[in-house]
Scaffold this motif. Structure first.
Motif, PDB file in Angstrom:
ATOM      1  N   PRO A   1      21.489  -0.889 -62.529  1.00 46.23           N
ATOM      2  CA  PRO A   1      20.681  -0.501 -61.369  1.00 46.23           C
ATOM      3  C   PRO A   1      19.307  -1.174 -61.406  1.00 46.23           C
ATOM      4  O   PRO A   1      18.624  -1.157 -62.434  1.00 46.23           O
ATOM      5  N   HIS A   2      18.937  -1.760 -60.286  1.00 47.38           N
ATOM      6  CA  HIS A   2      17.739  -2.582 -60.179  1.00 47.38           C
ATOM      7  C   HIS A   2      16.753  -1.897 -59.241  1.00 47.38           C
ATOM      8  O   HIS A   2      17.075  -1.628 -58.089  1.00 47.38           O
ATOM      9  N   TYR A   3      15.548  -1.646 -59.745  1.00 43.69           N
ATOM     10  CA  TYR A   3      14.521  -0.949 -58.979  1.00 43.69           C
ATOM     11  C   TYR A   3      13.314  -1.866 -58.769  1.00 43.69           C
ATOM     12  O   TYR A   3      12.852  -2.524 -59.710  1.00 43.69           O
ATOM     13  N   GLY A   4      12.812  -1.875 -57.541  1.00 48.02           N
ATOM     14  CA  GLY A   4      11.553  -2.552 -57.284  1.00 48.02           C
ATOM     15  C   GLY A   4      10.385  -1.671 -57.692  1.00 48.02           C
ATOM     16  O   GLY A   4      10.532  -0.461 -57.887  1.00 48.02           O
ATOM     17  N   THR A   5       9.217  -2.283 -57.846  1.00 53.07           N
ATOM     18  CA  THR A   5       7.994  -1.533 -58.146  1.00 53.07           C
ATOM     19  C   THR A   5       6.902  -2.000 -57.192  1.00 53.07           C
ATOM     20  O   THR A   5       7.038  -3.002 -56.491  1.00 53.07           O
TER      21      THR A   5
ATOM     22  N   ASP B   1      23.812  -0.126 -72.226  1.00 56.25           N
ATOM     23  CA  ASP B   1      23.007  -0.388 -73.420  1.00 56.25           C
ATOM     24  C   ASP B   1      22.105   0.785 -73.782  1.00 56.25           C
ATOM     25  O   ASP B   1      21.537   0.824 -74.879  1.00 56.25           O
ATOM     26  N   GLY B   2      21.915   1.712 -72.840  1.00 56.83           N
ATOM     27  CA  GLY B   2      21.061   2.856 -73.106  1.00 56.83           C
ATOM     28  C   GLY B   2      19.585   2.526 -73.151  1.00 56.83           C
ATOM     29  O   GLY B   2      18.856   3.049 -74.012  1.00 56.83           O
ATOM     30  N   VAL B   3      19.121   1.669 -72.220  1.00 59.55           N
ATOM     31  CA  VAL B   3      17.691   1.355 -72.155  1.00 59.55           C
ATOM     32  C   VAL B   3      17.277   1.214 -70.695  1.00 59.55           C
ATOM     33  O   VAL B   3      18.091   0.887 -69.823  1.00 59.55           O
ATOM     34  N   VAL B   4      15.991   1.465 -70.447  1.00 62.36           N
ATOM     35  CA  VAL B   4      15.380   1.202 -69.142  1.00 62.36           C
ATOM     36  C   VAL B   4      14.199   0.276 -69.392  1.00 62.36           C
ATOM     37  O   VAL B   4      13.341   0.562 -70.229  1.00 62.36           O
ATOM     38  N   ASP B   5      14.183  -0.867 -68.675  1.00 63.95           N
ATOM     39  CA  ASP B   5      13.157  -1.890 -68.889  1.00 63.95           C
ATOM     40  C   ASP B   5      12.296  -2.078 -67.646  1.00 63.95           C
ATOM     41  O   ASP B   5      12.825  -2.318 -66.550  1.00 63.95           O
ATOM     42  N   LEU B   6      10.983  -1.976 -67.823  1.00 60.41           N
ATOM     43  CA  LEU B   6      10.033  -2.430 -66.817  1.00 60.41           C
ATOM     44  C   LEU B   6       9.761  -3.889 -67.145  1.00 60.41           C
ATOM     45  O   LEU B   6       9.116  -4.208 -68.153  1.00 60.41           O
ATOM     46  N   THR B   7      10.279  -4.786 -66.324  1.00 59.69           N
ATOM     47  CA  THR B   7      10.338  -6.206 -66.652  1.00 59.69           C
ATOM     48  C   THR B   7       9.284  -7.001 -65.895  1.00 59.69           C
ATOM     49  O   THR B   7       9.096  -6.813 -64.687  1.00 59.69           O
TER      50      THR B   7
ATOM     51  N   GLN C   1      11.729   6.864 -63.599  1.00 59.84           N
ATOM     52  CA  GLN C   1      10.583   7.358 -62.841  1.00 59.84           C
ATOM     53  C   GLN C   1       9.282   7.162 -63.619  1.00 59.84           C
ATOM     54  O   GLN C   1       8.248   6.780 -63.033  1.00 59.84           O
ATOM     55  N   GLU C   2       9.327   7.375 -64.915  1.00 60.88           N
ATOM     56  CA  GLU C   2       8.133   7.203 -65.746  1.00 60.88           C
ATOM     57  C   GLU C   2       7.637   5.758 -65.690  1.00 60.88           C
ATOM     58  O   GLU C   2       6.434   5.500 -65.523  1.00 60.88           O
ATOM     59  N   LEU C   3       8.549   4.803 -65.791  1.00 57.93           N
ATOM     60  CA  LEU C   3       8.147   3.406 -65.750  1.00 57.93           C
ATOM     61  C   LEU C   3       7.736   2.981 -64.342  1.00 57.93           C
ATOM     62  O   LEU C   3       6.826   2.162 -64.172  1.00 57.93           O
ATOM     63  N   SER C   4       8.371   3.555 -63.331  1.00 59.70           N
ATOM     64  CA  SER C   4       7.965   3.275 -61.955  1.00 59.70           C
ATOM     65  C   SER C   4       6.556   3.781 -61.694  1.00 59.70           C
ATOM     66  O   SER C   4       5.728   3.091 -61.080  1.00 59.70           O
ATOM     67  N   ASN C   5       6.259   4.987 -62.174  1.00 59.34           N
ATOM     68  CA  ASN C   5       4.913   5.541 -62.020  1.00 59.34           C
ATOM     69  C   ASN C   5       3.884   4.706 -62.764  1.00 59.34           C
ATOM     70  O   ASN C   5       2.753   4.506 -62.278  1.00 59.34           O
TER      71      ASN C   5
ATOM     72  N   VAL D   1      -0.700   0.917 -62.753  1.00 60.78           N
ATOM     73  CA  VAL D   1      -1.282  -0.369 -63.144  1.00 60.78           C
ATOM     74  C   VAL D   1      -1.651  -1.175 -61.899  1.00 60.78           C
ATOM     75  O   VAL D   1      -2.709  -1.815 -61.831  1.00 60.78           O
ATOM     76  N   GLY D   2      -0.783  -1.128 -60.887  1.00 56.41           N
ATOM     77  CA  GLY D   2      -1.064  -1.836 -59.650  1.00 56.41           C
ATOM     78  C   GLY D   2      -2.316  -1.317 -58.959  1.00 56.41           C
ATOM     79  O   GLY D   2      -3.135  -2.082 -58.448  1.00 56.41           O
ATOM     80  N   GLN D   3      -2.470   0.015 -58.963  1.00 55.84           N
ATOM     81  CA  GLN D   3      -3.648   0.601 -58.339  1.00 55.84           C
ATOM     82  C   GLN D   3      -4.920   0.253 -59.092  1.00 55.84           C
ATOM     83  O   GLN D   3      -5.956  -0.073 -58.486  1.00 55.84           O
TER      84      GLN D   3
END
Length: 317
Positions: free
Chosen positions: A209-213, A226-232, A298-302, A307-309
């Motif tokens: 699953p691919h999420y934009g930020t 793989d059991g990981v979530v990456d903010l790339t 959600q944690e990485l999206s937040n 950081v963007g703000q």
């Protein structure tokens, strides 16, 4: 006799190409030097010690071709993924590097170089292919062999051209179970209050699953199996040391489960989560595990939003 009429390979497969590349690396110094130049390997004395097909690590899977070289007395390994038009598997490039690092730690060689060899059309169409540090196209190989006049080189050109003619193929394989899992995954996200920008198409497998930020071109992958979530952060590999400092700060300020690492040419902030089996019905998954996965996304999206703000306050001349 022309290259176009010299032979017909029928339904050519990647194993056929693997065998051809193995023979070329062992017997053709000019062909080997295509790889040396691409990886910027320099040395007065270069010797091929061994070339192996399908070397497999129980943890990180298989390398199509592994060539062990002696370069001025130091051992180098070329780990080569060969593709005609088969879909790339998730994290295929990353697993090559992990296999190589593991072998290097065991003293099998001192340096390694990861390659993909594939048709140009495949490379252009496949995002996973672009993650490899080095690539050589079938067209590069054809250009090399076409300058030679011996019969074997004409056979090589024929084989490469017939493989290339199969087309780039699909970058993913349809899997009904995975597609059904992903639709329930999407529904869970929508009905449990998560504010996430899920970008996979509805008819995709959804392996990752691919999420934009909202922070530039940074994105999130939930690597489910793989059991990981990456903010790339694309093309961030050269700045991974900076990201590691950020991870240390986050660890000390309420986010103890995050780490920074290089992923191909990118860099990522990673949270480990439970593995979910996409080959089984979504209803059979432990819902606490599912919840833990979405909380990490959600944690990485937040984090990306924050950081963007903050970066919006930075003024540059």
């Amino acid at each position: 006799m022309s290259e176009s009429t010299i032979c017909n390979f029928g339904n050519i497969q990647e194993r056929d190409m693997d065998m051809m590349f193995l023979e070329c690396l062992l017997t053709d110094d000019g062909f080997l030097r295509l790889f040396l130049r691409k990886a910027e390997i320099t040395g007065i004395s270069v010797e091929v010690l061994n070339v192996a097909l399908s070397e497999t690590d129980p943890e990180y899977g298989e390398s199509d071709i592994t060539a062990l070289l002696s370069v001025d007395g130091k051992k180098h390994a070329l780990l080569i993924e060969d593709k005609i038009n088969a879909p790339a598997m998730p994290e295929q490039c990353d697993r090559y590097s992990k296999r190589a690092k593991k072998a290097m730690d065991k003293g099998e060689y001192e340096k390694f170089h990861v390659f993909i060899v594939c048709p140009k059309a495949y490379y252009k169409a496949n995002e996973e292919a672009k993650k490899y540090a080095n690539f050589i196209t079938y067209e590069d190989c054809i250009e090399y062999f076409s300058k030679k006049t011996d019969t074997l080189s004409k056979i090589r050109c024929a084989q490469l051209n017939q493989a290339k003619a199969k087309g780039p193929g699909s970058t993913w394989e349809k899997n009904e179970k995975a597609m059904a899992f992903f639709e329930k995954y999407r529904t869970y996200m929508a009905t449990h209050g998560y504010d996430l920008d899920l970008r996979n198409k509805k008819d995709s497998n959804g392996w990752w699953p691919h999420y934009g930020t909202s922070f530039g071109n940074a994105y999130i992958y939930h690597k489910v199996s793989d059991g990981v979530v990456d903010l790339t952060f694309p093309n961030g590999a050269n700045d991974v040391s900076t990201l590691k400092l950020a991870a240390i700060w986050l660890n000390a300020h309420g986010v103890p489960n995050i780490q920074a690492l290089q992923t191909g040419k990118a860099a990522a902030l990673r949270i480990k989560v439970p593995v979910l089996d996409q080959h089984k019905p979504f209803e059979e998954a432990d819902m606490d595990d599912v919840e833990a996965c979405f909380k990490a996304v959600q944690e990485l999206s937040n984090l990306a939003t924050a950081v963007g703000q903050i970066s919006g306050f930075v003024k540059t001349k």
